[in-house]
Design a protein around this motif. Structure first.
Motif, PDB file in Angstrom:
ATOM      1  N   PRO A 157       1.167  -1.398  -0.225  1.00 29.15           N
ATOM      2  CA  PRO A 157      -0.193  -0.486   0.165  1.00 29.15           C
ATOM      3  C   PRO A 157       0.796   1.371   0.190  1.00 29.15           C
ATOM      4  O   PRO A 157       2.356   0.975   0.514  1.00 29.15           O
ATOM      5  CB  PRO A 157      -0.962  -0.062   1.539  1.00 29.15           C
ATOM      6  CG  PRO A 157      -0.740  -1.727   1.855  1.00 29.15           C
ATOM      7  CD  PRO A 157       0.317  -2.342   1.417  1.00 29.15           C
ATOM      8  N   THR A 158       0.359   2.021  -0.972  1.00 31.18           N
ATOM      9  CA  THR A 158       1.387   3.340  -0.957  1.00 31.18           C
ATOM     10  C   THR A 158       2.084   3.934   0.522  1.00 31.18           C
ATOM     11  O   THR A 158       2.577   4.312   0.366  1.00 31.18           O
ATOM     12  CB  THR A 158      -0.253   4.800  -1.879  1.00 31.18           C
ATOM     13  OG1 THR A 158      -0.050   4.056  -2.839  1.00 31.18           O
ATOM     14  CG2 THR A 158       1.580   5.685  -2.561  1.00 31.18           C
ATOM     15  N   PHE A 159       0.568   4.092   1.537  1.00 27.59           N
ATOM     16  CA  PHE A 159       1.013   4.396   2.838  1.00 27.59           C
ATOM     17  C   PHE A 159       2.159   4.140   3.094  1.00 27.59           C
ATOM     18  O   PHE A 159       2.759   4.414   3.906  1.00 27.59           O
ATOM     19  CB  PHE A 159      -0.359   5.006   3.437  1.00 27.59           C
ATOM     20  CG  PHE A 159      -0.111   3.705   4.207  1.00 27.59           C
ATOM     21  CD1 PHE A 159      -1.793   3.055   3.755  1.00 27.59           C
ATOM     22  CD2 PHE A 159      -0.479   2.896   5.016  1.00 27.59           C
ATOM     23  CE1 PHE A 159      -1.993   1.601   3.868  1.00 27.59           C
ATOM     24  CE2 PHE A 159      -1.264   1.591   6.192  1.00 27.59           C
ATOM     25  CZ  PHE A 159      -2.024   1.485   5.261  1.00 27.59           C
ATOM     26  N   LEU A 160       2.709   2.680   3.557  1.00 26.28           N
ATOM     27  CA  LEU A 160       4.054   2.203   3.791  1.00 26.28           C
ATOM     28  C   LEU A 160       4.972   1.820   3.218  1.00 26.28           C
ATOM     29  O   LEU A 160       6.053   1.839   3.797  1.00 26.28           O
ATOM     30  CB  LEU A 160       2.948   0.894   3.659  1.00 26.28           C
ATOM     31  CG  LEU A 160       2.182  -0.130   4.671  1.00 26.28           C
ATOM     32  CD1 LEU A 160       2.601  -1.580   4.448  1.00 26.28           C
ATOM     33  CD2 LEU A 160       2.480   0.501   5.987  1.00 26.28           C
ATOM     34  N   SER A 161       5.314   2.884   1.975  1.00 29.91           N
ATOM     35  CA  SER A 161       5.990   2.743   1.635  1.00 29.91           C
ATOM     36  C   SER A 161       7.485   3.825   1.765  1.00 29.91           C
ATOM     37  O   SER A 161       8.293   3.165   2.103  1.00 29.91           O
ATOM     38  CB  SER A 161       6.727   3.461   0.484  1.00 29.91           C
ATOM     39  OG  SER A 161       5.975   4.546   0.046  1.00 29.91           O
ATOM     40  N   GLU A 162       6.833   5.252   2.951  1.00 29.06           N
ATOM     41  CA  GLU A 162       8.481   5.815   3.367  1.00 29.06           C
ATOM     42  C   GLU A 162       8.857   4.601   4.504  1.00 29.06           C
ATOM     43  O   GLU A 162       9.938   4.385   4.875  1.00 29.06           O
ATOM     44  CB  GLU A 162       8.137   6.849   3.834  1.00 29.06           C
ATOM     45  CG  GLU A 162       8.994   7.167   4.252  1.00 29.06           C
ATOM     46  CD  GLU A 162       8.454   8.859   4.742  1.00 29.06           C
ATOM     47  OE1 GLU A 162       9.171   9.153   5.711  1.00 29.06           O
ATOM     48  OE2 GLU A 162       7.431   8.851   4.094  1.00 29.06           O
ATOM     49  N   SER A 163       8.104   3.221   5.720  1.00 33.36           N
ATOM     50  CA  SER A 163       8.112   3.016   6.619  1.00 33.36           C
ATOM     51  C   SER A 163       8.613   1.588   6.099  1.00 33.36           C
ATOM     52  O   SER A 163      10.032   1.078   6.644  1.00 33.36           O
ATOM     53  CB  SER A 163       6.744   2.581   7.615  1.00 33.36           C
ATOM     54  OG  SER A 163       6.143   3.292   7.989  1.00 33.36           O
ATOM     55  N   PHE A 164       8.466   1.147   5.258  1.00 36.94           N
ATOM     56  CA  PHE A 164       8.664  -0.407   4.208  1.00 36.94           C
ATOM     57  C   PHE A 164      10.779  -0.029   4.189  1.00 36.94           C
ATOM     58  O   PHE A 164      11.115  -0.360   4.878  1.00 36.94           O
ATOM     59  CB  PHE A 164       7.976  -0.455   3.486  1.00 36.94           C
ATOM     60  CG  PHE A 164       8.942  -1.833   3.110  1.00 36.94           C
ATOM     61  CD1 PHE A 164       8.921  -2.905   3.359  1.00 36.94           C
ATOM     62  CD2 PHE A 164       9.262  -1.454   1.655  1.00 36.94           C
ATOM     63  CE1 PHE A 164       9.312  -4.262   3.006  1.00 36.94           C
ATOM     64  CE2 PHE A 164      10.054  -2.687   1.110  1.00 36.94           C
ATOM     65  CZ  PHE A 164       9.903  -4.318   1.931  1.00 36.94           C
ATOM     66  N   HIS A 165      10.698   1.403   3.373  1.00 37.45           N
ATOM     67  CA  HIS A 165      11.455   1.755   2.799  1.00 37.45           C
ATOM     68  C   HIS A 165      12.896   1.472   4.333  1.00 37.45           C
ATOM     69  O   HIS A 165      13.913   1.502   4.487  1.00 37.45           O
ATOM     70  CB  HIS A 165      11.955   3.201   2.464  1.00 37.45           C
ATOM     71  CG  HIS A 165      13.253   3.940   1.473  1.00 37.45           C
ATOM     72  ND1 HIS A 165      13.417   5.154   1.773  1.00 37.45           N
ATOM     73  CD2 HIS A 165      14.124   3.011   1.165  1.00 37.45           C
ATOM     74  CE1 HIS A 165      14.025   4.766   0.883  1.00 37.45           C
ATOM     75  NE2 HIS A 165      15.111   4.189   0.405  1.00 37.45           N
ATOM     76  N   LYS A 166      12.500   2.441   5.538  1.00 36.31           N
ATOM     77  CA  LYS A 166      13.634   2.887   6.493  1.00 36.31           C
ATOM     78  C   LYS A 166      13.403   0.982   6.939  1.00 36.31           C
ATOM     79  O   LYS A 166      14.524   0.603   7.455  1.00 36.31           O
ATOM     80  CB  LYS A 166      13.091   3.543   7.293  1.00 36.31           C
ATOM     81  CG  LYS A 166      12.739   4.721   6.891  1.00 36.31           C
ATOM     82  CD  LYS A 166      12.312   5.790   8.784  1.00 36.31           C
ATOM     83  CE  LYS A 166      10.816   5.877   8.601  1.00 36.31           C
ATOM     84  NZ  LYS A 166      10.776   6.697  10.036  1.00 36.31           N
ATOM     85  N   PHE A 167      12.642   0.704   7.074  1.00 35.47           N
ATOM     86  CA  PHE A 167      12.672  -1.441   7.756  1.00 35.47           C
ATOM     87  C   PHE A 167      14.087  -1.331   6.988  1.00 35.47           C
ATOM     88  O   PHE A 167      14.624  -2.542   7.506  1.00 35.47           O
ATOM     89  CB  PHE A 167      11.500  -1.324   7.389  1.00 35.47           C
ATOM     90  CG  PHE A 167      11.367  -3.128   7.963  1.00 35.47           C
ATOM     91  CD1 PHE A 167      11.857  -2.971   9.726  1.00 35.47           C
ATOM     92  CD2 PHE A 167      10.813  -3.883   7.041  1.00 35.47           C
ATOM     93  CE1 PHE A 167      11.303  -4.279   9.986  1.00 35.47           C
ATOM     94  CE2 PHE A 167      10.968  -5.704   8.120  1.00 35.47           C
ATOM     95  CZ  PHE A 167      11.184  -5.514   9.001  1.00 35.47           C
ATOM     96  N   ILE A 168      14.054  -2.310   5.535  1.00 38.97           N
ATOM     97  CA  ILE A 168      14.839  -2.162   4.922  1.00 38.97           C
ATOM     98  C   ILE A 168      15.991  -2.034   4.942  1.00 38.97           C
ATOM     99  O   ILE A 168      17.609  -2.746   4.777  1.00 38.97           O
ATOM    100  CB  ILE A 168      14.636  -3.197   3.427  1.00 38.97           C
ATOM    101  CG1 ILE A 168      14.222  -1.565   2.523  1.00 38.97           C
ATOM    102  CG2 ILE A 168      12.803  -4.047   3.709  1.00 38.97           C
ATOM    103  CD1 ILE A 168      13.882  -1.663   1.268  1.00 38.97           C
ATOM    104  N   MET A 169      16.540  -0.890   4.909  1.00 41.17           N
ATOM    105  CA  MET A 169      17.613   0.078   5.492  1.00 41.17           C
ATOM    106  C   MET A 169      18.496  -0.146   6.823  1.00 41.17           C
ATOM    107  O   MET A 169      19.239   0.539   6.744  1.00 41.17           O
ATOM    108  CB  MET A 169      17.597   1.528   4.694  1.00 41.17           C
ATOM    109  CG  MET A 169      17.890   1.350   3.517  1.00 41.17           C
ATOM    110  SD  MET A 169      17.909   3.330   2.957  1.00 41.17           S
ATOM    111  CE  MET A 169      16.601   4.242   3.126  1.00 41.17           C
ATOM    112  N   GLN A 170      17.919  -0.718   7.505  1.00 40.17           N
ATOM    113  CA  GLN A 170      18.287  -0.971   9.174  1.00 40.17           C
ATOM    114  C   GLN A 170      19.559  -1.573   9.354  1.00 40.17           C
ATOM    115  O   GLN A 170      19.859  -2.408   8.716  1.00 40.17           O
ATOM    116  CB  GLN A 170      17.408  -1.738   9.796  1.00 40.17           C
ATOM    117  CG  GLN A 170      16.484  -2.717   9.674  1.00 40.17           C
ATOM    118  CD  GLN A 170      15.422  -3.577  10.802  1.00 40.17           C
ATOM    119  OE1 GLN A 170      15.770  -3.444  11.454  1.00 40.17           O
ATOM    120  NE2 GLN A 170      14.288  -4.171   9.824  1.00 40.17           N
TER     121      GLN A 170
END
Ligand SMILES: [Zn+2]
Ligand SMILES: [Zn+2]
Length: 396
Positions: A157-170
């Motif tokens: 879902p579009t609203f997840l993209s920012e959280s998801f982006h941060k999550f995969i860069m941890q």
């Protein structure tokens, strides 16, 4: 190539360099409002952004980026970019701010080193990990649902993209930290299936890029997806409403996982977490890649390292230095700020990490405190220990 010459700077422009030198963010912002172009250089051919990056000051860097500083612009005689300077500063947040603004990470200086290689050269492993873990936002957008487009890989879902982006860069990939981040990053814990699906697509894409394949990223996505899968399983069991799970149901996700994974074995080793992580490595679907073979080989050797250190080396490329750094007993974050006030042995990031670990630590804490006292009695001259003991007595 320009000759070394005195740059023609206005009074305001000169003051910009001075404000950066003095770490004065307020003054810098005022000055920036009065000039049109912030991509200027001083007598050392350095831009304001490069100076701010070298100082490792996130606020200065952000103020310059907000005013349109070009993150890849420079005339430095040794071809250092702002990201090279950030890597040298040791501030990983500054590296990330520059990367998010489009800094190129593969550009080399005149001695042939990339920003992450320069950071490694001076021992700033947090910067190395941040630069190497960076993923362009377009890669996430590829998996984000676009209205009107039918695509089987667009699952986020579009609203997840920012959280998801941060999550995969941890960069801290300790399993408890990953679970904490699932809870902390907005929206992830309500959309676990979609997140898992996207990670599976990304894992496959990285390994099948042909000449540009990235085994490390592929494995990292597999690892994160594996933990999400475990969280999903726990959630399913919780909703199955079995009586024996009554107690489990009262716990939140992180409590459940810390109880499960941080349970100490006979000699204090975290055997359950080790088995959990080994299982994750075994389930990596691309078994003929070099990274997988290396991990299996180091786990099968004599005196094998823990699965966590094998994973960390594989994902962040940090061989052998981890043992010398103090870490949070719950989530593995480096250089935690707090200590258990009773035993003063175990360390934590904050109250939450201590709370999560207390279930296991409450049994070990009196023993650790006791051995501190005994040590101090056996060696009354051990100055440091006596001081610790004094603190302990004062606090009690
Ligand atoms: Zn912690
Ligand atoms: Zn304690």
């Amino acid at each position: 190539m320009s000759e070394n010459k005195e740059p023609n700077l206005s009074e305001t422009e000169k003051q910009i360099f001075k404000a950066i030198e003095a770490n004065d963010v307020v003054l810098l912002k005022t000055l920036l409002a009065g000039i049109k172009n912030v991509n200027i250089v001083d007598e050392n051919s350095m831009t304001p952004l490069q100076h701010a990056a070298y100082k490792g000051n996130k606020d200065l860097v952000q103020a310059l980026l907000d005013q349109g500083a070009d993150v890849n612009y420079g005339e430095h005689q040794h071809n250092y970019t702002s990201l090279h300077f950030a890597g040298l500063s040791g501030n990983a947040d500054v590296c990330l701010a520059l990367l998010l603004a489009g800094a190129k990470s593969q550009v080399m200086n005149t001695v042939g080193r990339t920003p992450s290689q320069m950071a490694a050269f001076v021992g700033h492993h947090n910067c190395v990990a941040t630069i190497n873990s960076y993923i362009p936002k377009e890669d996430v957008d590829f998996y984000t649902i676009t209205p009107g487009v039918i695509s089987k890989v667009q699952v986020l879902p579009t609203f997840l993209s920012e959280s998801f982006h941060k999550f995969i860069m941890q960069t801290n990939i300790h399993p408890i930290k990953v679970v904490l981040n699932v809870q902390n990053f907005v929206g992830l814990s309500e959309h676990l299936s979609e997140v898992k699906k996207a990670l599976e697509f990304m894992c496959e894409r990285e390994i099948k890029r042909g000449a540009e394949k990235n085994e490390v990223m592929s494995f990292k996505f597999h690892y994160l997806g594996y933990i999400i899968g475990e969280i999903l399983k726990v959630k399913l069991r919780q909703t199955a409403k079995k009586d024996e799970l009554e107690e489990e149901k009262k716990l939140d996700m992180t409590e459940l996982f810390t109880r499960k994974l941080l349970k100490p074995g006979k000699d204090g080793q975290l055997e359950i977490m080790d088995a959990f992580l080994k299982e994750c490595i075994r389930e990596f679907p691309y078994r003929d890649c070099t990274l997988f073979r290396q991990m299996v080989a180091s786990l099968a050797g004599k005196d094998p390292p823990t699965a966590l250190s094998v994973l960390t080396s594989a994902i962040n490329g940090q061989m052998g230095f981890l043992d010398s750094i103090s870490v949070c007993n719950t989530c593995g974050e480096h250089k935690p700020a707090k200590k258990c006030s009773k035993c003063k042995v175990v360390q934590y990031c904050d109250r939450n990490c201590q709370r999560l670990h207390w279930h296991w630590h409450k049994k070990a804490c009196p023993r650790l405190s006791q051995s501190l006292i005994e040590d101090a009695q056996v060696k009354p001259d051990a100055g440091e220990l006596s001081t610790e003991l004094q603190n302990l007595l004062v606090n009690n």
